[in-house]
Motif scaffolding. Structure first.
Motif, PDB file in Angstrom:
ATOM      1  N   ALA A  61      -0.655  -2.776  -4.340  1.00  0.00           N
ATOM      2  CA  ALA A  61      -0.976  -4.083  -4.911  1.00  0.00           C
ATOM      3  C   ALA A  61       0.067  -4.480  -5.945  1.00  0.00           C
ATOM      4  O   ALA A  61       0.406  -5.664  -6.076  1.00  0.00           O
ATOM      5  CB  ALA A  61      -2.363  -4.062  -5.540  1.00  0.00           C
ATOM      6  N   TYR A  95       0.419  -8.421  -5.337  1.00  0.00           N
ATOM      7  CA  TYR A  95      -0.960  -8.919  -5.299  1.00  0.00           C
ATOM      8  C   TYR A  95      -1.559  -9.072  -6.694  1.00  0.00           C
ATOM      9  O   TYR A  95      -2.339 -10.007  -6.938  1.00  0.00           O
ATOM     10  CB  TYR A  95      -1.835  -8.013  -4.431  1.00  0.00           C
ATOM     11  N   PHE A  96      -1.236  -8.181  -7.619  1.00  0.00           N
ATOM     12  CA  PHE A  96      -1.711  -8.352  -8.994  1.00  0.00           C
ATOM     13  C   PHE A  96      -1.098  -9.600  -9.613  1.00  0.00           C
ATOM     14  O   PHE A  96      -1.778 -10.415 -10.240  1.00  0.00           O
ATOM     15  CB  PHE A  96      -1.365  -7.127  -9.847  1.00  0.00           C
ATOM     16  N   GLU A 146      -2.627 -12.820  -8.690  1.00  0.00           N
ATOM     17  CA  GLU A 146      -3.911 -13.121  -9.330  1.00  0.00           C
ATOM     18  C   GLU A 146      -3.755 -13.385 -10.818  1.00  0.00           C
ATOM     19  O   GLU A 146      -4.749 -13.541 -11.530  1.00  0.00           O
ATOM     20  CB  GLU A 146      -4.897 -11.975  -9.091  1.00  0.00           C
ATOM     21  N   ALA A 204      -7.490  -8.697  -6.526  1.00  0.00           N
ATOM     22  CA  ALA A 204      -6.237  -8.297  -5.883  1.00  0.00           C
ATOM     23  C   ALA A 204      -6.447  -7.105  -4.967  1.00  0.00           C
ATOM     24  O   ALA A 204      -5.965  -7.084  -3.824  1.00  0.00           O
ATOM     25  CB  ALA A 204      -5.184  -7.971  -6.947  1.00  0.00           C
ATOM     26  N   LYS A 214      -8.527  -8.198  -1.859  1.00  0.00           N
ATOM     27  CA  LYS A 214      -7.733  -8.980  -0.910  1.00  0.00           C
ATOM     28  C   LYS A 214      -6.765  -8.093  -0.127  1.00  0.00           C
ATOM     29  O   LYS A 214      -6.626  -8.232   1.099  1.00  0.00           O
ATOM     30  CB  LYS A 214      -6.955 -10.073  -1.655  1.00  0.00           C
TER      31      LYS A 214
END
Length: 344
Positions: free
Chosen positions: A52, A57-58, A61, A243, A246
């Motif tokens: 992530a 991904y972090f 978000e 995150a 997802k």
């Protein structure tokens, strides 16, 4: 385009989309430190935390996650208690013990790697669990985690482990080598250990990891935070969970995505092994946050029957779990009904 450039492009696209939708707005100027007890991305589903960060991904978000790596759970607990991190990936047993020892505001908020990736492997002539009767079964020791869980798993298959000859051998890699050498007829090991065996001719997986977890749904690890973090940085806690959820869903839908990402961070592992692992993880991703009430309750009941908790009064679920953050995420994302029960 190379695999690495494809990964960077994907990460950039995810981050850009989040910014366009407003999800990428910063929630805190301070890094959100996530404490991990592995030094490199592991060959199990909790690699999702490393990936992530790697895949953006972090960032997408709106949370600036800093991975803090320590070698063992006690170090993770110490770091969390001293404020050197906001969230830690730790064993459920460790969380319960630290609460019993006075840190009563700690709570589990998600579990990106809830199940131990255990399986039972055996010689080929053991075709069904019932065939283990009278055969030798390697364990760490009588009463060890693998012995206790495998007892439950085999019981769910209508088989008693006591009908086998129990052989205490120690660590999983030693047990695997003993099976390979024909010194025992069957044993429990992680799928990672199984994948690293140089030659499995004459052996097979008797009970795969999904069936193993169904027979003993013990949640292994959770991500825990303190009450202060829940009160002061609730948006960041939810952003981290969102995150991870997802990305878990993306890996579940597209196993090759996990393989490609792992090739970049673990070039020491062959693509063939990663592809085998990706297939085996198909039903293991925490697509709903990994916080099943039934599974957490089973875990608690099981732990309090062990020797380590013999002198403790069992905590109620609300004394060590806070479903609020993950439920807020699922209210936004919806629930994936294919795996990982959200039974609340």
């Amino acid at each position: 385009m190379t695999t690495k450039s494809m990964m960077l492009a994907l990460a950039g696209s995810v981050a850009s989309l989040a910014l366009m939708t407003g999800a990428g707005l910063a929630q805190s100027s301070e890094p959100f430190r996530l404490i991990l007890t592995h030094l490199e991305p592991p060959l199990v589903p909790n690699s999702v935390m490393d990936l992530a960060a790697e895949l953006g991904y972090f960032e997408a978000e709106g949370v600036d996650v800093e991975l803090v790596r320590v070698q063992q759970t006690p170090s993770a607990i110490a770091a969390l208690q001293s404020g050197e991190g906001e969230m830690a990936n730790i064993g459920v047993d460790a969380l319960l013990q630290v609460i019993h020892n006075g840190a009563t505001d700690f709570r589990a908020v998600t579990s990106p790697n809830k199940s131990l990736p255990f399986l039972i492997a055996s010689k080929d002539d053991i075709a069904t669990p019932a065939d283990l009767a009278g055969r030798s079964f390697g364990v760490g020791r009588v009463g060890s985690l693998d012995h206790s869980l495998s007892t439950l798993v085999l019981s769910s298959q209508g088989v008693s482990i006591d009908d086998s000859e129990i052989v205490s051998l120690g660590q999983p890699d030693i047990r695997a080598q003993a099976l390979l050498a024909g010194q025992v007829d069957a044993t429990t090991m992680s799928i990672g250990v199984w994948s690293e065996l140089p030659d499995t001719q004459g052996l097979h997986v008797l009970i795969d990891q999904d069936t193993y977890y169904e027979g003993a749904p013990v949640v292994n690890k959770v991500n825990a935070v303190s009450g202060d973090v829940l009160a002061e940085r609730p948006e960041d806690v939810e952003a981290v969970i969102r995150a991870l959820t997802k990305l878990s869903r993306d890996f579940a839908k597209n196993p090759q995505m996990w393989v490609d990402a792992m090739i970049e961070v673990r070039p020491d592992v062959s693509p063939e092994v990663l592809e085998m692992l990706a297939e085996s993880f198909a039903g293991s991703w925490s697509v709903n946050g990994g916080m099943s009430v039934q599974e957490l309750g089973f875990t608690s009941d099981w732990l309090y029957e062990t020797e380590d908790f013999a002198n403790f009064e069992q905590l109620a679920l609300e004394d060590w779990v806070d479903f609020g953050p993950v439920d807020a995420v699922l209210a936004e994302l919806g629930t994936d009904e294919t795996m990982d029960p959200a039974d609340r």
